[in-house]
Design a protein around this motif. Structure first.
Motif, short mmCIF file in Angstrom:
data_model
loop_
_atom_site.label_atom_id
_atom_site.label_comp_id
_atom_site.label_asym_id
_atom_site.label_seq_id
_atom_site.Cartn_x
_atom_site.Cartn_y
_atom_site.Cartn_z
N VAL A 159 -27.80 -15.69 -18.41
CA VAL A 159 -27.16 -14.42 -18.11
C VAL A 159 -27.91 -13.62 -17.06
CG1 VAL A 159 -26.17 -14.30 -20.42
CG2 VAL A 159 -28.37 -13.20 -19.99
N MET A 160 -28.86 -14.23 -16.40
CA MET A 160 -29.66 -13.52 -15.41
C MET A 160 -29.05 -13.61 -14.01
SD MET A 160 -32.29 -12.03 -16.79
CE MET A 160 -31.22 -11.59 -18.15
N PRO A 161 -29.16 -12.55 -13.21
CA PRO A 161 -28.58 -12.59 -11.86
C PRO A 161 -29.24 -13.62 -10.96
CG PRO A 161 -29.88 -10.58 -12.20
CD PRO A 161 -29.73 -11.23 -13.53
N ASN A 162 -30.52 -13.90 -11.16
CA ASN A 162 -31.17 -14.91 -10.32
C ASN A 162 -30.57 -16.29 -10.56
OD1 ASN A 162 -32.83 -14.32 -12.89
ND2 ASN A 162 -33.46 -16.40 -12.38
N ALA A 163 -30.13 -16.57 -11.78
CA ALA A 163 -29.52 -17.87 -12.07
C ALA A 163 -28.12 -17.97 -11.49
CB ALA A 163 -29.48 -18.11 -13.58
N ARG A 164 -27.44 -16.83 -11.35
CA ARG A 164 -26.04 -16.83 -10.90
C ARG A 164 -25.88 -16.40 -9.45
NH1 ARG A 164 -22.78 -19.32 -14.76
NH2 ARG A 164 -23.74 -18.97 -16.80
N VAL B 52 -32.65 -18.05 1.90
CA VAL B 52 -33.75 -17.62 1.02
C VAL B 52 -33.22 -17.30 -0.38
CG1 VAL B 52 -35.47 -15.81 0.61
CG2 VAL B 52 -35.22 -16.81 2.89
N LEU B 53 -32.09 -16.62 -0.44
CA LEU B 53 -31.50 -16.29 -1.75
C LEU B 53 -31.09 -17.55 -2.50
CD1 LEU B 53 -29.26 -13.22 -0.74
CD2 LEU B 53 -31.35 -13.18 -2.13
N GLN C 112 -24.22 -6.49 -10.42
CA GLN C 112 -25.56 -6.55 -9.83
C GLN C 112 -25.57 -7.38 -8.54
OE1 GLN C 112 -27.56 -8.13 -13.27
NE2 GLN C 112 -27.07 -6.30 -14.45
N LEU C 113 -24.76 -8.41 -8.48
CA LEU C 113 -24.69 -9.23 -7.27
C LEU C 113 -23.79 -8.61 -6.21
CD1 LEU C 113 -24.42 -12.81 -8.85
CD2 LEU C 113 -26.45 -11.71 -7.88
N SER D 252 -32.80 -18.77 -6.02
CA SER D 252 -32.00 -19.00 -7.22
C SER D 252 -32.21 -20.40 -7.77
CB SER D 252 -30.52 -18.77 -6.89
OG SER D 252 -29.70 -19.04 -8.02
N SER D 253 -32.18 -21.38 -6.90
CA SER D 253 -32.35 -22.76 -7.34
C SER D 253 -33.76 -23.01 -7.88
CB SER D 253 -32.07 -23.72 -6.18
OG SER D 253 -30.74 -23.59 -5.73
N LEU D 254 -34.74 -22.48 -7.20
CA LEU D 254 -36.12 -22.69 -7.62
C LEU D 254 -36.41 -22.03 -8.96
CD1 LEU D 254 -38.81 -23.96 -6.79
CD2 LEU D 254 -39.40 -21.80 -5.67
N SER D 255 -35.88 -20.82 -9.17
CA SER D 255 -36.12 -20.13 -10.44
C SER D 255 -35.50 -20.90 -11.60
CB SER D 255 -35.55 -18.71 -10.39
OG SER D 255 -34.13 -18.73 -10.27
N GLY D 256 -34.29 -21.44 -11.39
CA GLY D 256 -33.66 -22.23 -12.44
C GLY D 256 -34.45 -23.49 -12.76
#
Length: 678
Positions: free
Chosen positions: A505-510, A468-469, A443-444, A473-477
């Protein structure tokens, strides 16, 4: 005793006070077992069944709560009309849940066993065989049954397991058969036909109808290569037919040579680094893999069959010296894999663009994604088949339920692995749970062409998009940690399922490590001069990197407790630690590539790492199966000590390397090399 059983039988038959029914056969066999047990001279089979019941052991406060009993002893009991059947019931007592092993007649079903436990029928000399934990250890002595689960004595593989086993055997047999075929032809080949060596997997089209292997031309179509002039002047239809036969035979010969071990083994065992690659990546990849194996060893061990889990949690999780035994920091190694993936994806895409010969960007991206899909899926799906076909036929111990759960998940959710979307489902339902990494990586993978496309327009635009990416990612975590009260390291119990389902296991975290890898790849390709110009700069960078790595590993031990309110410290660490870890590893790669790596570069660039790096993908895919297989065959819990962990880690690592070497030769490399046949 007999009168009590008759009263219970009447209640069962009448259906009062019970949510389920007990068949007459099950009840009669249970009564017979209890009568034979309570005789002055008990029957041999009844003694075996009684002895197989789980009994409370010492060190309950240390975590030895389960009473597993003896599976093998239970299955050895034979009363003639029925045999012993090993079952487990999960009981609740207050807030505590624990497992008790039972040995019941084989004529009873799981639902019937639950009823028998509820009515407390299993007694010897007036004492219950499933007595509650004494009040001195657990104040609340009221027991409640959660569920019962029984192991079938003669469980036979179902159709899906048989099909998967056949697929695995056939795919493994093809390279072995090709190897034997090539060996026979090489043995028969005249020495005069020796020729110059050819790289493994390459096909010299000038030798039509032949293939090169280990300096020997195996001329399989020589009957066509020595035709005389009169044959060449014959009917054109016969010539075309003959030419087609040469092409078909040449393709088949090359196909056989490509998948044979004579071709794949030298490439796998090669210690030479290919030109243009990053010299330190092999060492980083292997060390990260070993860290992951150590983490999975203790994680699966503690989840399934650790008999002093409380002592382990109290002593290990609060000691930063035990960084290899705790789940949290060990899985930063996965972020290292993602960093390497982003770095190499840049190299892969740029190479594809260079060889595109004017094709449009759409087709380049499609081929780029398909190449990645074809690279990871053969071994990935083969592992799914191994899980479905192999685990059910392996010897089973007291912890077979965990392996059975993996098999059932794959039977239901295999298609999510095929589509590489398995990380979007509940963690308890993922087929081979460790495969989430492949889904996230795929996905990434699309981020690379996006960022490179933006980079072609403007370097600063790419930096803006990447920033921005990273921030997203940091903000969502951080937000997920604050509102869902997530731990900052891998949880040791099932109490934090949200950590896996919504974050881990989410792409936003990784996303952050992958983006850092892409930025590093672009920088390494586009830079005109070295970033580091003095040893003082390099020394400052190394000191800062080591301090950062140490802090990222140590902090989770001080944030081990999860508060039931939004915690700023937990949120900040969760939001930043993956990006910072990737940045630190990226520095190591950069410094080594620019000649300021010192002994670190020398160590990470050793030729020793290359063969292990070649099989690292197979190691990652197969090592959890080895750990699960070992755990499911145990009849008793394992005691945690540092030496036990080291012993298991070494054993699992050795078996992983051996198994991965075979899987690489028999599955991964043949599929990878088949493109040279087309």
């Amino acid at each position: 005793m007999l009168e009590r059983c008759l009263v219970i039988l009447f209640m069962v038959v009448s259906g009062s006070s019970f949510h389920g029914n007990i068949t007459q056969r099950c009840f009669q066999d249970t009564i017979r077992f209890l009568e034979d047990l309570n005789k002055d001279e008990p029957s041999r089979y009844a003694v075996l069944m009684y002895d197989a019941f789980g009994k409370m052991g010492s060190d309950f406060t240390g975590g030895n709560m389960n009473r597993l009993g003896s599976l093998s002893e239970c299955l050895s009991a034979d009363a003639g009309d029925f045999k012993g059947q090993y079952c487990q019931v999960i009981l609740k007592q207050g807030k505590m849940e624990y497992i008790v092993g039972l040995c019941v007649p084989s004529t009873c079903k799981e639902s019937e066993v639950e009823v028998l436990v509820i009515i407390d029928i299993f007694q010897y000399k007036g004492s219950s065989l499933i007595a509650p934990v004494p009040s001195v250890l657990l104040p609340n002595d009221t027991q409640g049954i959660y569920k019962a689960q029984c192991l079938e004595n003669m469980a036979t593989p179902d159709a899906s397991a048989i099909v998967c086993l056949l697929i695995c055997l056939i795919l493994a047999a093809l390279p072995l058969s090709a190897t034997l075929y090539v060996a026979v032809l090489k043995w028969k080949s005249p020495k005069s036909e020796d020729a110059s060596p050819a790289p493994p997997g390459e096909f010299d089209e000038n030798h039509y109808g032949t293939f090169q292997l280990n300096n020997v031309h195996l001329r399989l179509a020589n009957s066509y290569s020595h035709e005389d002039e009169s044959s060449k002047a014959s009917n054109i239809t016969n010539q075309e037919r003959r030419s087609q036969g040469v092409r078909e035979k040449g393709f088949l010969d090359h196909f056989i040579a490509t998948i044979s071990l004579q071709n794949t083994a030298p490439a796998v065992l090669s210690a030479q680094t290919t030109g243009g690659s990053y010299s330190t990546l092999n060492g980083i990849r292997v060390l990260s893999l070993l860290w992951i194996i150590s983490g999975h060893t203790i994680q699966i061990w503690s989840m399934i069959n650790l008999d002093n889990s409380n002592r382990w949690k109290n002593s290990v999780t609060r000691n930063p010296l035990n960084i290899l035994t705790i789940g949290g920091p060990a899985y930063l190694a996965v972020d290292t894999f993602l960093l390497i993936g982003g770095l190499l994806s840049v190299q892969s895409l740029l190479t594809l663009i260079k060889n595109s010969k004017g094709k449009g960007i759409f087709w380049i991206v499609v081929k780029y994604l398909l190449n990645r899909y074809k690279r990871i899926q053969p071994l990935h799906l083969y592992t799914v088949c191994l899980c479905v076909g192999l685990l059910p036929v392996m010897p089973k111990g007291s912890f077979w339920i965990f392996a059975e759960m993996q098999t059932e998940n794959c039977k239901r959710r295999w298609w999510t692995n095929l589509l590489l979307i398995n990380n979007f489902f509940e963690s308890s339902e993922i087929c081979i749970p460790w495969s989430w990494y492949l889904a996230v990586d795929m996905q990434l993978y699309i981020l690379t062409p996006v960022l490179l496309f933006v980079f072609q327009r403007s370097k600063y635009a790419m930096i803006t998009v990447a920033t921005v990416l990273l921030l997203t990612s940091s903000l969502s975590g951080a937000l997920l940690t604050a509102f869902l009260h997530l731990p900052v390291s891998l949880p040791l119990t099932a109490a934090h399922a949200a950590y896996f389902d919504y974050y881990y296991v989410m792409p936003n975290a990784r996303c952050a490590p992958y983006v850092v890898g892409i930025l590093l790849g672009v920088f390494m390709k586009e830079k005109k001069e070295h970033l580091l110009r003095t040893e003082r700069q390099a020394a400052a960078g190394w000191v800062s990197t080591f301090i950062l790595l140490a802090l990222l590993i140590a902090v989770p031990y001080f944030l081990n407790d999860v508060p039931n309110y939004p915690s700023a410290s937990h949120s900040v660490y969760q939001g930043l630690h993956r990006a910072l870890w990737a940045a630190a590893v990226a520095w190591i790669v950069l410094a080594c590539e620019e000649g300021y790596g010192g002994f670190v570069q020398s160590f990470l660039s050793l030729h020793f790492w290359r063969p292990l790096s070649n099989i690292s993908f197979a190691c990652y895919m197969v090592h959890p199966l080895i750990i699960i297989g070992y755990s499911m065959m145990q009849e008793t819990g394992l005691q945690y000590t540092a030496w036990n962990l080291v012993y298991l880690f070494i054993g699992h690592s050795f078996l992983t390397v051996m198994s991965a070497f075979l899987l690489t030769l028999l599955v991964e490399k043949p599929f990878l090399y088949l493109k040279s046949c087309t």
